[in-house]
Design a protein around this motif. Structure first.
Motif, PDB file in Angstrom:
ATOM      1  N   SER A  24       0.839  -1.191   0.000  1.00 52.33           N
ATOM      2  CA  SER A  24       0.000   0.000   0.000  1.00 52.33           C
ATOM      3  C   SER A  24       0.874   1.241   0.000  1.00 52.33           C
ATOM      4  N   LEU A  25       0.270   2.369  -0.335  1.00 54.34           N
ATOM      5  CA  LEU A  25       0.970   3.653  -0.322  1.00 54.34           C
ATOM      6  C   LEU A  25       0.224   4.609   0.596  1.00 54.34           C
ATOM      7  N   TYR A  26       0.943   5.174   1.546  1.00 44.96           N
ATOM      8  CA  TYR A  26       0.366   6.171   2.441  1.00 44.96           C
ATOM      9  C   TYR A  26       0.995   7.522   2.130  1.00 44.96           C
ATOM     10  N   ILE A  27       0.167   8.556   2.008  1.00 43.61           N
ATOM     11  CA  ILE A  27       0.636   9.901   1.666  1.00 43.61           C
ATOM     12  C   ILE A  27       0.190  10.848   2.772  1.00 43.61           C
ATOM     13  N   HIS A  28       1.145  11.447   3.464  1.00 48.68           N
ATOM     14  CA  HIS A  28       0.811  12.264   4.632  1.00 48.68           C
ATOM     15  C   HIS A  28       0.811  13.755   4.291  1.00 48.68           C
ATOM     16  N   ILE A  29      -0.312  14.393   4.577  1.00 46.35           N
ATOM     17  CA  ILE A  29      -0.457  15.844   4.457  1.00 46.35           C
ATOM     18  C   ILE A  29      -0.554  16.391   5.888  1.00 46.35           C
ATOM     19  N   PRO A  30       0.440  17.117   6.389  1.00 44.44           N
ATOM     20  CA  PRO A  30       0.538  17.359   7.833  1.00 44.44           C
ATOM     21  C   PRO A  30      -0.228  18.555   8.388  1.00 44.44           C
ATOM     22  N   MET A  83      -9.197   9.335   0.833  1.00 45.09           N
ATOM     23  CA  MET A  83      -8.751  10.625   1.364  1.00 45.09           C
ATOM     24  C   MET A  83      -9.477  10.905   2.673  1.00 45.09           C
ATOM     25  N   GLU A  84      -8.718  11.282   3.703  1.00 45.57           N
ATOM     26  CA  GLU A  84      -9.323  11.785   4.929  1.00 45.57           C
ATOM     27  C   GLU A  84      -9.781  13.218   4.694  1.00 45.57           C
ATOM     28  N   ALA A  85     -10.954  13.542   5.227  1.00 52.06           N
ATOM     29  CA  ALA A  85     -11.497  14.885   5.050  1.00 52.06           C
ATOM     30  C   ALA A  85     -12.237  15.292   6.319  1.00 52.06           C
ATOM     31  N   ASN A  86     -12.115  16.548   6.690  1.00 54.52           N
ATOM     32  CA  ASN A  86     -12.826  17.071   7.850  1.00 54.52           C
ATOM     33  C   ASN A  86     -13.936  18.012   7.409  1.00 54.52           C
ATOM     34  N   PRO A  87     -15.088  18.006   8.110  1.00 55.32           N
ATOM     35  CA  PRO A  87     -16.250  18.784   7.676  1.00 55.32           C
ATOM     36  C   PRO A  87     -15.984  20.261   7.410  1.00 55.32           C
ATOM     37  N   GLY A  88     -15.057  20.878   8.139  1.00 55.30           N
ATOM     38  CA  GLY A  88     -14.780  22.295   7.928  1.00 55.30           C
ATOM     39  C   GLY A  88     -14.182  22.617   6.575  1.00 55.30           C
ATOM     40  N   PHE A  94      -4.579   8.979   1.549  1.00 52.70           N
ATOM     41  CA  PHE A  94      -4.141  10.330   1.894  1.00 52.70           C
ATOM     42  C   PHE A  94      -4.585  10.599   3.329  1.00 52.70           C
ATOM     43  N   GLY A  95      -3.606  10.694   4.248  1.00 49.79           N
ATOM     44  CA  GLY A  95      -3.930  10.921   5.647  1.00 49.79           C
ATOM     45  C   GLY A  95      -3.292  12.190   6.160  1.00 49.79           C
ATOM     46  N   GLY A  96      -3.604  12.515   7.413  1.00 51.42           N
ATOM     47  CA  GLY A  96      -3.066  13.762   7.937  1.00 51.42           C
ATOM     48  C   GLY A  96      -3.156  13.873   9.440  1.00 51.42           C
ATOM     49  N   GLY A  97      -3.215  15.121   9.882  1.00 52.62           N
ATOM     50  CA  GLY A  97      -3.563  16.338   9.177  1.00 52.62           C
ATOM     51  C   GLY A  97      -4.944  16.262   8.511  1.00 52.62           C
ATOM     52  N   THR A  98      -5.135  17.195   7.613  1.00 51.87           N
ATOM     53  CA  THR A  98      -6.367  17.282   6.843  1.00 51.87           C
ATOM     54  C   THR A  98      -6.013  17.388   5.362  1.00 51.87           C
TER      55      THR A  98
END
Length: 386
Positions: free
Chosen positions: A3-9, A96-101, A62-66
């Motif tokens: 798998s590939l994990y991509i971190h957006i901090p 992709m992780e996403a936050n409501p804001g 795509f994880g994070g962070g947001t």
């Protein structure tokens, strides 16, 4: 599997319970290095290729962070580079992780067009009181709106919820789960709030439900989701049939993964060893080292170490025993390179304490083993780490 994990901090705000490698945006300029960071991610992936050359990628996360703070154009550029550098299996899961804001209808339509086919939405609660207690930037109205936009653009959606929140009642916890189930999303994750070291909540602990009430909440969640047709396939994960998270299953079954981005972790198996890597955590340092990566004398962007035999066995069990159906016994040898008899004594003890069931083909945690998972895992912890 690989798998590939991509971190957006970056995040709009650092939550008081969060111990992930995330950094609050202080202003417009703080997030400005988006283009620079995308270029660094691509260089990072290029540098990782020799260790995984020719291996098929089964999922991307795509994880994070947001990550949803980034533009769809940036996500498209990253995925285009991934497709060019690594072979993706047909219909690979791309989450992709996403936050409501961060939810805007057109932006998420563009994410879908760029190649994202699964959203993991950080709802945490649909209750304004508890969202405020958790320090979230969104309110209950934005939480509902985020689910609405997600359902308009994606078939494969996970909602992240938390329970045992400051001051939370059993009825309020149930309302959150009922709301999530009623939305019809195919996947729900429900996590018990824990006070992690190096967080604001750890330094200034809020008043949380006691162990008895927390256990009632867990039982309620398991029963309610089952009644609504969800399968509790992992400690905190509930999926409609056929909708399990392929990326997370790879983690839990001790598959390999390459992590790129500030603070990202990798686990890569070779014929004679398994190594773990970690990219440097601070975004500014990561960017600086990525720029210099082509210089032979430049400091490395990552650290790495080789897993000992004992650590291989423990890490496999620590992950695989989270799965309700456990694992096929042969998988232990496939993923660790060790015969399963190296943990024979521990398996015997776990079976005697009625924490696992096993036959020649499968090892499965019992209901008691799942309820007291930490006690079960303690059995497999190497002696020097107890």
């Amino acid at each position: 599997p690989l798998s590939l994990y991509i971190h957006i901090p970056w995040c709009l705000k650092k939550c008081p319970y969060c111990d992930f490698n995330s950094h609050e945006v202080k202003g417009e300029g703080e997030l400005a290095p988006e283009d620079e960071y995308v270029a660094a991610l691509i260089r990072d992936l290029e540098s990782a290729l020799p260790n995984v050359w020719g291996r098929n990628v089964t999922s991307i996360f795509f994880g994070g962070g947001t990550p949803s703070l980034f533009s769809a154009q940036s996500v498209d550029k990253i995925l285009a580079a991934v497709r060019m550098l690594l072979p993706l299996v047909h219909c690979a899961e791309v989450t992709m992780e996403a936050n409501p804001g961060t939810f805007e209808a057109q932006k998420f339509a563009d994410f879908q067009a760029a190649g994202i086919n699964r959203l993991s939405v950080g709802i945490q609660s649909f209750n304004a009181q508890y969202l405020q207690a958790l320090g979230r930037v969104h309110d209950d109205r934005e939480a509902h709106k985020a689910v609405e936009i997600a359902l308009q653009n994606f078939d494969n959606i996970n909602l992240d919820l938390m329970y045992a929140l400051p001051g939370q009642t059993l009825a309020d916890a149930q309302m959150d789960i009922e709301t999530a189930c009623a939305s019809g999303v195919p996947h729900i994750s429900a996590y018990h709030l824990t006070l992690e070291p190096n967080t604001l909540f750890h330094r200034y602990p809020p008043s949380l439900p006691d162990d008895e009430l927390s256990a009632e909440m867990q039982v309620m969640i398991e029963q309610l989701t089952a009644d609504k047709g969800y399968i509790n396939y992992e400690t905190s994960a509930f999926a409609q049939p056929g909708q399990m998270s392929q990326h997370n299953l790879n983690y839990w079954l001790f598959g390999d993964y390459v992590g790129i981005g500030a603070g990202a972790h990798s686990k890569i198996s070779f014929s004679d060893k398994i190594i773990r890597q970690m990219r440097c955590k601070q975004p500014k340092e990561y960017l600086a080292k990525a720029v210099d990566a082509s210089v032979a004398s430049a400091p490395q962007i990552q650290t790495h170490h080789e897993l000992s035999r004992a650590d291989r066995g423990f890490e496999f069990m620590m992950n695989a025993l989270r799965l309700t159906d456990g694992f096929e016994a042969q998988l232990f040898n496939e993923r660790t390179g060790l015969p399963i008899n190296v943990i024979q004594r521990q398996l015997n003890e776990a079976e005697q304490r009625e924490l696992i069931e096993r036959d020649y083909q499968r090892i499965t945690p019992t209901k008691t083993g799942r309820r007291f998972l930490n006690d079960l895992l303690q059995i497999f912890l190497p002696e020097e780490k107890r």
